[in-house]
Design an enzyme around this catalytic site. Sequence first.
Site, PDB file in Angstrom:
ATOM      1  N   GLY A   1      40.976  33.511  49.915  1.00  0.00           N
ATOM      2  CA  GLY A   1      40.529  33.690  48.525  1.00  0.00           C
ATOM      3  C   GLY A   1      40.759  32.420  47.724  1.00  0.00           C
ATOM      4  O   GLY A   1      41.071  32.477  46.533  1.00  0.00           O
TER       5      GLY A   1
ATOM      6  N   GLY B   1      38.759  31.635  44.300  1.00  0.00           N
ATOM      7  CA  GLY B   1      38.918  32.498  43.126  1.00  0.00           C
ATOM      8  C   GLY B   1      39.693  31.818  42.009  1.00  0.00           C
ATOM      9  O   GLY B   1      40.130  30.670  42.131  1.00  0.00           O
ATOM     10  N   GLN B   2      39.882  32.568  40.905  1.00  0.00           N
ATOM     11  CA  GLN B   2      40.519  31.990  39.711  1.00  0.00           C
ATOM     12  C   GLN B   2      41.915  31.449  40.032  1.00  0.00           C
ATOM     13  O   GLN B   2      42.222  30.297  39.736  1.00  0.00           O
ATOM     14  CB  GLN B   2      40.615  33.038  38.592  1.00  0.00           C
TER      15      GLN B   2
ATOM     16  N   ARG C   1      32.309  34.086  49.685  1.00  0.00           N
ATOM     17  CA  ARG C   1      30.978  34.038  49.063  1.00  0.00           C
ATOM     18  C   ARG C   1      30.846  32.935  48.030  1.00  0.00           C
ATOM     19  O   ARG C   1      29.850  32.244  47.960  1.00  0.00           O
ATOM     20  CB  ARG C   1      30.680  35.384  48.398  1.00  0.00           C
TER      21      ARG C   1
ATOM     22  N   ASP D   1      35.300  36.229  56.405  1.00  0.00           N
ATOM     23  CA  ASP D   1      35.448  37.489  55.687  1.00  0.00           C
ATOM     24  C   ASP D   1      36.792  38.084  56.115  1.00  0.00           C
ATOM     25  O   ASP D   1      36.977  38.413  57.294  1.00  0.00           O
ATOM     26  CB  ASP D   1      34.271  38.399  56.090  1.00  0.00           C
TER      27      ASP D   1
ATOM     28  N   TYR E   1      41.080  49.759  41.559  1.00  0.00           N
ATOM     29  CA  TYR E   1      41.821  48.497  41.739  1.00  0.00           C
ATOM     30  C   TYR E   1      43.329  48.776  41.696  1.00  0.00           C
ATOM     31  O   TYR E   1      44.086  48.313  42.550  1.00  0.00           O
ATOM     32  CB  TYR E   1      41.404  47.531  40.624  1.00  0.00           C
TER      33      TYR E   1
ATOM     34  N   LYS F   1      46.242  48.327  44.511  1.00  0.00           N
ATOM     35  CA  LYS F   1      47.403  47.447  44.298  1.00  0.00           C
ATOM     36  C   LYS F   1      48.722  48.202  44.533  1.00  0.00           C
ATOM     37  O   LYS F   1      49.654  47.652  45.106  1.00  0.00           O
ATOM     38  CB  LYS F   1      47.352  46.823  42.902  1.00  0.00           C
TER      39      LYS F   1
ATOM     40  N   ILE G   1      45.359  36.484  33.617  1.00  0.00           N
ATOM     41  CA  ILE G   1      45.626  35.048  33.767  1.00  0.00           C
ATOM     42  C   ILE G   1      44.553  34.248  33.018  1.00  0.00           C
ATOM     43  O   ILE G   1      43.359  34.459  33.210  1.00  0.00           O
ATOM     44  CB  ILE G   1      45.646  34.637  35.261  1.00  0.00           C
TER      45      ILE G   1
HETATM   46  C1  AKB Z   1      41.964  42.387  35.974  1.00  0.00           C
HETATM   47  O1  AKB Z   1      41.732  42.365  34.762  1.00  0.00           O
HETATM   48  O2  AKB Z   1      41.451  43.198  36.759  1.00  0.00           O
HETATM   49  C2  AKB Z   1      42.964  41.388  36.527  1.00  0.00           C
HETATM   50  C3  AKB Z   1      44.345  41.948  36.599  1.00  0.00           C
HETATM   51  C4  AKB Z   1      45.106  42.218  35.376  1.00  0.00           C
HETATM   52  O3  AKB Z   1      44.842  42.157  37.675  1.00  0.00           O
HETATM   53  N1  AKB Z   1      42.955  40.207  35.722  1.00  0.00           N
END
Ligand code: AKB
Length: 319
Positions: free
Chosen positions: A8, A11-12, A36, A53, A142, A146, A172
């Site tokens: 990754g 990514g940011q 990607r 991947d 999400y 996590k 972030i």
């Molecule tokens: C999101 O907004 O989904 C992320 C996070 C807080 O994990 N930046």
Amino acid sequence: MKRILVVGSTGQIGSELTLALREKFGGDNVVAVGHRRAPGKALVETGPYITFDATNRDDIERAIKKYNIGTIYHMAAVLSATGEENPQLAWHVNMDSLYNVLELAREYKIRLFYPSSIAVFGPTTPRDNTPQDTILAPTTMYGVTKVTGELLCDYYFLKYGVDVRGLRYPGIISSETPPGGGTTDYAVEIFYEAIKHKRYTCFVSKETVLPMMYMPDAIKATLDLMDAEASRLVHHSNFNIAAMSFSAGELAEEIKKHIPEFVCEYKPDFRQKIADSWPKTIDDSAAREEWGWQPDYDLANMAKDMLEKLTKKHKEGKL
Ligand code: AKB
């Protein structure tokens, strides 16, 4: 030295983390993995760059053998907003890739960094000064991935002794690679729009308060946790870390101090519900006690630095 693999890396967080790791350990010792998103120039010019991947175990294993990998930073994930639009994809990407990486970490005795998030918390968690050890009942896919990820990482530590460590990142803010698909993305977009158009329409309400962190602090936290003395750690894959909390309105006011003509409007969309389920402020005393965490940036010095960096890029035609 065994090499580091950053999954990754486009990514940011991954993009800046890879460069920081290369600075610290040498370019050739840090292998960047993309999928990607196209890599930035610095990423391909400062060390090895490969693509695969991460949901494909064999690809990761090939890279581990070829580059003699001793540590993995597994930064690839589908974030909260995209995850609500496509929960099946979020589960597949976030969980299948993590399971692959954990299994390989067990087999090849690899150290692992796991990026968790404030998304592990939900509407029944105390929202002010959210404790380290508290209710984890998120209402986003999400968040579900996590929490499951944290539990799985801790299981691999307890059962197999895998040295896995992780942080619950807040939103972030950064001036390099833009985030994508997150709920906290407004806190980055607002800076770009303020500089380019002096206007921004924010997708959460003016009163919405969330925990945030400037990228240099996020990188410092990641490197410091991985350097921490193992015997001092009581927690492993789930450290709360905090730097600043502010409302969207307070962020707009801070930008106005530098760009007086800036106008911010508020049109909350589906992401408001996600933001409302997350904490406002975070108790990070465990991170402070166990490995000496301390942030350098607050709202004022973060906003000043962001505006200086992005204004320079804008003048150079790079925004
Ligand atoms: C999101 O907004 O989904 C992320 C996070 C807080 O994990 N930046």
